[in-house]
Design an enzyme around this catalytic site. Structure first.
Site, PDB file in Angstrom:
ATOM      1  N   LEU A   1      40.063 -34.381  27.142  1.00  0.00           N
ATOM      2  CA  LEU A   1      40.780 -33.337  27.888  1.00  0.00           C
ATOM      3  C   LEU A   1      39.852 -32.153  28.127  1.00  0.00           C
ATOM      4  CD1 LEU A   1      44.129 -33.458  25.844  1.00  0.00           C
ATOM      5  CD2 LEU A   1      43.369 -34.970  27.685  1.00  0.00           C
ATOM      6  N   ASP A   2      38.935 -32.295  29.066  1.00  0.00           N
ATOM      7  CA  ASP A   2      37.878 -31.308  29.272  1.00  0.00           C
ATOM      8  C   ASP A   2      38.216 -30.375  30.442  1.00  0.00           C
ATOM      9  OD1 ASP A   2      35.523 -30.012  28.819  1.00  0.00           O
ATOM     10  OD2 ASP A   2      34.277 -31.451  29.893  1.00  0.00           O
ATOM     11  N   GLY A   3      37.999 -29.083  30.234  1.00  0.00           N
ATOM     12  CA  GLY A   3      38.117 -28.130  31.336  1.00  0.00           C
ATOM     13  C   GLY A   3      39.235 -27.123  31.212  1.00  0.00           C
TER      14      GLY A   3
ATOM     15  N   THR B   1      37.504 -35.641  32.100  1.00  0.00           N
ATOM     16  CA  THR B   1      37.686 -34.814  33.285  1.00  0.00           C
ATOM     17  C   THR B   1      36.595 -33.762  33.403  1.00  0.00           C
ATOM     18  OG1 THR B   1      39.211 -33.465  31.975  1.00  0.00           O
ATOM     19  CG2 THR B   1      40.182 -35.137  33.405  1.00  0.00           C
ATOM     20  N   SER B   2      36.605 -33.042  34.508  1.00  0.00           N
ATOM     21  CA  SER B   2      35.691 -31.933  34.847  1.00  0.00           C
ATOM     22  C   SER B   2      34.299 -32.408  35.252  1.00  0.00           C
ATOM     23  CB  SER B   2      35.593 -30.911  33.703  1.00  0.00           C
ATOM     24  OG  SER B   2      34.744 -31.344  32.672  1.00  0.00           O
TER      25      SER B   2
END
Length: 277
Positions: free
Chosen positions: A41-43, A217-218
């Protein structure tokens, strides 16, 4: 337009959207479907900075995105979803940020368990936490333990939440447990060395199949010490949207890319299984 009319329009649009999702998911199901999807769960922090939100607000929006994505995954028939929520390395962040994340974790776990219309109750979700729970704040640890106990007998899909987790720590803990069990067996007269299977039995992920897809993500291309052992034959993807921006469209595209790569991945799995036998 009056309040009653707006409610009616909203209800109709909701039904249309649900019918469209069902049709879309039915079309997808004609191809090979993943059993297990893992997410980094990046960003969240970058999203808050981008939107000029206060500290921690990005993680709050990120939780709402997580609930929506989980709902889509379970409607698609995905049986396991694993999320990298908090690394052991994240404890090096500012104390006030860590404390805020611990408080948010407790708050959101309580919401999932207590509110009647959550995905836990709708899908019969079982929640499992992986990692060093002893490193969490007491309130967050107790909330995680309560979630596992409250959902232990649920028979629906599984949500695995990695908190105070790194893959190397998981492997090190598995080695210690395996060595301890081996010493007990030797004391009882048994002989033999530690095998790969012994380690895998002692992983946090022991009761969960390896992920079919791992999404960070990101646009970042690093695994950041996440499921290093389990992702040897996983389809890795790094879509550009920040986690709070990740949508159904991104999830559908990820599954389509997995379906395209599936024949190659299955061939690799068969070759590996043949070598091991």
């Amino acid at each position: 337009m009056g309040k009653r009319s707006r409610k009616l329009v909203s209800k109709i649009l909701g039904r249309v959207w649900r019918l469209f999702r069902r049709w879309l998911f039915l079309m997808l199901s004609f191809g090979p479907m993943p059993e297990h999807i893992a997410f980094i769960l990046d960003g969240n922090r970058r999203y808050a900075k981008k939107k000029k939100l206060k500290m921690g607000a990005g993680h709050n929006v990120g939780f709402n995105s997580l609930v929506a994505v989980l709902r889509y995954c379970y409607e698609l028939g995905v049986k396991y979803v694993t999320v990298y929520a908090f690394s052991i390395d994240n404890f090096n962040r500012k104390p006030e940020e860590v404390q805020g994340l611990m408080a948010l974790m407790k708050e959101k776990i309580d919401e999932l368990l207590e509110e009647e219309d959550t995905i836990v109750h709708k899908f019969g979700l079982r929640i499992d936490f992986w990692g060093r729970l002893d490193l969490l704040s007491e309130s967050a640890r107790l909330a995680a333990e309560r979630a596992m106990a409250a959902t232990a007998n649920n028979t629906g899909p599984v949500l695995c939440v990695c908190v105070a987790y790194t893959s190397t720590d998981e492997i090190a803990r598995a080695i210690k447990k395996s060595c301890s069990k081996k010493r007990e067996e030797e004391a009882a007269g048994a002989r033999g060395s530690i095998a790969v299977a012994d380690l895998e039995k002692n992983f946090d992920s022991a009761h969960c199949p390896d992920p079919d897809i791992l999404i960070r993500t990101s646009g970042e291309t690093r695994l950041s010490n996440f499921l290093l052992w389990q992702s040897a034959l996983t389809h890795l993807q790094n879509p550009r949207p920040l986690w709070p921006e990740f949508s159904l469209r991104n999830l559908i595209w990820a599954i389509l890319k997995y379906q395209k790569a599936h024949p190659y991945l299955e061939a690799r799995r068969r070759r590996l299984a043949k070598k091991q036998n």
